[in-house]
Design a protein around this motif. Structure first.
Motif, PDB file in Angstrom:
ATOM      1  N   LYS A 127      24.771 -91.639  51.133  1.00 44.13           N
ATOM      2  CA  LYS A 127      24.919 -92.383  49.911  1.00 44.13           C
ATOM      3  C   LYS A 127      26.142 -92.828  49.179  1.00 44.13           C
ATOM      4  N   LYS A 128      26.865 -91.448  50.019  1.00 40.00           N
ATOM      5  CA  LYS A 128      28.866 -91.512  49.903  1.00 40.00           C
ATOM      6  C   LYS A 128      29.001 -93.440  50.372  1.00 40.00           C
ATOM      7  N   LYS A 129      28.460 -93.693  51.488  1.00 38.18           N
ATOM      8  CA  LYS A 129      28.552 -94.626  52.245  1.00 38.18           C
ATOM      9  C   LYS A 129      28.520 -95.713  52.258  1.00 38.18           C
ATOM     10  N   GLY A 130      27.353 -95.874  51.813  1.00 34.82           N
ATOM     11  CA  GLY A 130      26.069 -97.168  51.528  1.00 34.82           C
ATOM     12  C   GLY A 130      25.430 -96.721  50.159  1.00 34.82           C
ATOM     13  N   SER A 131      24.135 -97.433  50.516  1.00 28.89           N
ATOM     14  CA  SER A 131      22.970 -97.752  49.650  1.00 28.89           C
ATOM     15  C   SER A 131      21.806 -96.800  50.285  1.00 28.89           C
ATOM     16  N   TYR A 132      21.294 -96.378  49.784  1.00 26.09           N
ATOM     17  CA  TYR A 132      20.022 -95.570  50.330  1.00 26.09           C
ATOM     18  C   TYR A 132      18.665 -96.243  49.594  1.00 26.09           C
ATOM     19  N   PHE A 133      17.288 -96.544  49.960  1.00 23.38           N
ATOM     20  CA  PHE A 133      17.286 -96.980  49.103  1.00 23.38           C
ATOM     21  C   PHE A 133      15.272 -96.945  49.503  1.00 23.38           C
ATOM     22  N   GLU A 134      14.262 -97.224  48.632  1.00 17.91           N
ATOM     23  CA  GLU A 134      13.415 -96.501  49.473  1.00 17.91           C
ATOM     24  C   GLU A 134      12.166 -97.503  48.843  1.00 17.91           C
ATOM     25  N   PHE A 135      11.022 -98.031  49.678  1.00 17.62           N
ATOM     26  CA  PHE A 135      10.009 -99.507  49.046  1.00 17.62           C
ATOM     27  C   PHE A 135       8.511 -98.977  49.204  1.00 17.62           C
ATOM     28  N   LYS A 136       7.953 -99.000  48.193  1.00 17.58           N
ATOM     29  CA  LYS A 136       6.421 -98.783  48.521  1.00 17.58           C
ATOM     30  C   LYS A 136       5.181 -99.330  47.784  1.00 17.58           C
ATOM     31  N   ALA A 137       4.348 -99.571  49.092  1.00 22.49           N
ATOM     32  CA  ALA A 137       3.130-100.655  49.065  1.00 22.49           C
ATOM     33  C   ALA A 137       2.666-100.681  47.346  1.00 22.49           C
ATOM     34  N   PRO A 138       2.757-101.852  46.761  1.00 24.98           N
ATOM     35  CA  PRO A 138       2.281-101.687  45.319  1.00 24.98           C
ATOM     36  C   PRO A 138       0.779-101.286  45.166  1.00 24.98           C
ATOM     37  N   LYS A 139       1.022-100.769  44.397  1.00 23.51           N
ATOM     38  CA  LYS A 139      -0.652-100.838  43.601  1.00 23.51           C
ATOM     39  C   LYS A 139      -0.596-101.385  42.507  1.00 23.51           C
ATOM     40  N   TYR A 140      -2.576-101.100  42.260  1.00 20.50           N
ATOM     41  CA  TYR A 140      -2.800-101.414  40.623  1.00 20.50           C
ATOM     42  C   TYR A 140      -2.136-102.683  40.214  1.00 20.50           C
ATOM     43  N   GLY A 141      -1.248-102.889  39.509  1.00 19.49           N
ATOM     44  CA  GLY A 141      -1.625-104.048  38.585  1.00 19.49           C
ATOM     45  C   GLY A 141      -0.208-104.850  39.402  1.00 19.49           C
ATOM     46  N   ASN A 142       0.759-104.508  39.989  1.00 17.81           N
ATOM     47  CA  ASN A 142       1.884-104.522  40.497  1.00 17.81           C
ATOM     48  C   ASN A 142       0.860-105.448  41.916  1.00 17.81           C
ATOM     49  N   LEU A 143       0.010-104.782  42.521  1.00 15.29           N
ATOM     50  CA  LEU A 143      -0.478-105.488  43.625  1.00 15.29           C
ATOM     51  C   LEU A 143      -1.305-106.773  43.288  1.00 15.29           C
ATOM     52  N   ASP A 144      -1.590-106.708  41.921  1.00 15.78           N
ATOM     53  CA  ASP A 144      -2.139-108.471  41.951  1.00 15.78           C
ATOM     54  C   ASP A 144      -0.656-109.235  41.555  1.00 15.78           C
ATOM     55  N   LYS A 145       0.640-108.903  40.852  1.00 17.21           N
ATOM     56  CA  LYS A 145       1.260-109.481  41.470  1.00 17.21           C
ATOM     57  C   LYS A 145       2.079-109.571  42.219  1.00 17.21           C
ATOM     58  N   TRP A 146       1.948-109.045  43.520  1.00 19.61           N
ATOM     59  CA  TRP A 146       2.024-109.311  44.048  1.00 19.61           C
ATOM     60  C   TRP A 146       1.524-110.438  45.180  1.00 19.61           C
ATOM     61  N   ILE A 147      -0.258-109.870  45.291  1.00 19.93           N
ATOM     62  CA  ILE A 147      -0.927-111.367  45.053  1.00 19.93           C
ATOM     63  C   ILE A 147      -0.788-112.588  45.126  1.00 19.93           C
ATOM     64  N   VAL A 148      -0.170-112.254  43.829  1.00 19.05           N
ATOM     65  CA  VAL A 148       0.649-113.891  43.366  1.00 19.05           C
ATOM     66  C   VAL A 148       0.724-114.602  43.391  1.00 19.05           C
ATOM     67  N   ARG A 149       2.140-113.580  43.968  1.00 22.91           N
ATOM     68  CA  ARG A 149       2.982-114.455  43.972  1.00 22.91           C
ATOM     69  C   ARG A 149       3.442-114.706  45.539  1.00 22.91           C
ATOM     70  N   ARG A 150       2.840-114.490  46.037  1.00 25.37           N
ATOM     71  CA  ARG A 150       2.192-115.096  47.511  1.00 25.37           C
ATOM     72  C   ARG A 150       1.793-116.382  47.781  1.00 25.37           C
ATOM     73  N   PHE A 151       0.838-116.414  46.790  1.00 26.67           N
ATOM     74  CA  PHE A 151       0.530-118.115  46.575  1.00 26.67           C
ATOM     75  C   PHE A 151       1.316-118.372  46.122  1.00 26.67           C
ATOM     76  N   ARG A 152       2.008-118.062  44.886  1.00 23.90           N
ATOM     77  CA  ARG A 152       3.071-119.159  44.742  1.00 23.90           C
ATOM     78  C   ARG A 152       3.563-119.630  45.131  1.00 23.90           C
ATOM     79  N   GLU A 153       4.697-118.402  45.933  1.00 26.62           N
ATOM     80  CA  GLU A 153       5.372-118.903  47.220  1.00 26.62           C
ATOM     81  C   GLU A 153       5.120-120.308  48.297  1.00 26.62           C
ATOM     82  N   HIS A 154       3.903-121.240  48.389  1.00 24.83           N
ATOM     83  CA  HIS A 154       3.228-121.566  48.531  1.00 24.83           C
ATOM     84  C   HIS A 154       2.513-122.861  47.517  1.00 24.83           C
ATOM     85  N   ASN A 155       3.042-122.812  46.350  1.00 28.84           N
ATOM     86  CA  ASN A 155       2.558-123.398  45.636  1.00 28.84           C
ATOM     87  C   ASN A 155       1.048-123.433  45.032  1.00 28.84           C
TER      88      ASN A 155
END
Length: 335
Positions: A127-155
């Motif tokens: 933390k002193k030297k740089g950045s610590y970050f956690e990513f979690k697999a999306p759930k519920y409405g966020n998972l909906d958005k994740w799926i929509v975004r993946r399709f949107r990336e391919h128009n």
């Protein structure tokens, strides 16, 4: 925050990143997007090193971060990192020393499936030297958005029913979801909007048939329709569904019904129940409807029969599994 958003907002490159995610897809996604943004393609052969865990790990890592950049202002080192408790005190001190003495010309990225203890020196040093970050697999409405975004990336667009089918089948297992989405996009390159009827005969067809029929099969048990339940059972077995797999699926569904039925005493809101049992609201909504066909005692007895049968299947007590499965279903319906 999604990986894509993090990378887009990270305009000033730090010397150190520790990225934690239990999801392999998210770690790989971060690595790929990080390289795309910060590591110019023409310098990657000389100024990008990948250090994997294993023999002489600290020696290799130390050599990589101490090597000066060639023809560039920055050198990049990416390393998969094991859990901090897998290192002894001497090893942890080596890692801390490498981080503390990190040269300004080096950017070190750790990718790990293990979070760090925020009270310990390793985390505090990072933390002193740089950045610590956690990513979690999306759930519920966020998972909906994740799926929509993946399709949107391919128009492409996808309807709500298709989103729910994908979530019901694969939950938030992003690696599998991404593979299935890629399969759909490849199959319909010129189609702008994907519908349920497009994906029904495409995504993991065998599993789709099994899940759909197993859910219908469970409904027949709950409605006490013995003859129809046995016909449905035989149809699934004739299609090659393994009895042990069917037992496992039934056990999972019965356990879900028991949880949902218990919490339905306090609320009929499927989203509230889903939060309590850490499940997606869609299967919980279905389970809430099915649970009305059973008493809690019936569910407990059915689960007991299934678990007993599962044990006997594994030990070879039932040589003819199909027949044994039929007897178990008859007993379950007659409770």
């Amino acid at each position: 925050m999604e990986v894509k958003d993090f990378i887009e907002n990270e305009n000033k490159l730090k010397n150190l990143y520790y990225i934690y995610s239990a999801d392999n897809y998210l770690r790989d996604e971060f690595k790929d997007k990080f390289i795309d943004k910060f590591v110019e393609e023409n310098i990657r052969d000389f100024n990008l090193s990948i250090v994997q865990p294993g023999e002489d790990y600290f020696k290799k890592l130390s050599n990589a971060v101490q090597t000066p950049p060639l023809g560039s202002k920055k050198r990049f080192v990416i390393s998969q990192l094991e859990a901090e408790d897998s290192f002894d005190k001497k090893a942890q001190q080596k890692l801390i020393s490498i981080i503390e003495n990190l040269d300004k010309t080096t950017c070190l990225l750790f990718l790990s499936s293990n979070s760090l203890d925020k009270r310990k020196k390793l985390y505090l040093t990072i933390k002193k030297k740089g950045s610590y970050f956690e990513f979690k697999a999306p759930k519920y409405g966020n998972l909906d958005k994740w799926i929509v975004r993946r399709f949107r990336e391919h128009n492409k667009k996808i309807d709500k029913r298709s989103i729910k089918v994908l979530e019901n089948m694969f939950s938030n297992k992003l690696e599998i979801l991404a593979t299935e989405i890629e399969k759909i996009i490849t199959r319909f390159p010129d189609k702008e909007k994907i519908s349920y009827y497009d994906i029904k005969d495409l995504i993991s067809r065998e599993r789709f048939i099994e899940d759909e029929e197993i859910f219908a099969f469970l409904d027949l048990i709950g409605e006490k329709k013995t003859d129809k339940a046995l016909i449905s059972l035989k149809e699934m077995l004739n299609k090659g569904v393994y009895p042990l797999y069917l037992l496992t699926m039934l056990a999972n569904q019965i356990e879900l019904l028991m949880q949902v039925k218990y919490y339905s005493q306090f609320t009929k809101n499927n989203k509230e129940i889903a939060k309590k049992i850490n499940k997606h609201p869609y299967p919980v909504k279905k389970a809430l409807q099915r649970s009305r066909n059973f008493t809690q005692l019936e569910l407990e007895r059915i689960l007991e029969e299934i678990l007993t049968a599962n044990y006997h299947f594994l030990t070879g007590y039932y040589p003819e599994q199909n027949t044994a499965l039929e007897m178990i279903i008859i007993k379950a319906i007659n409770y």
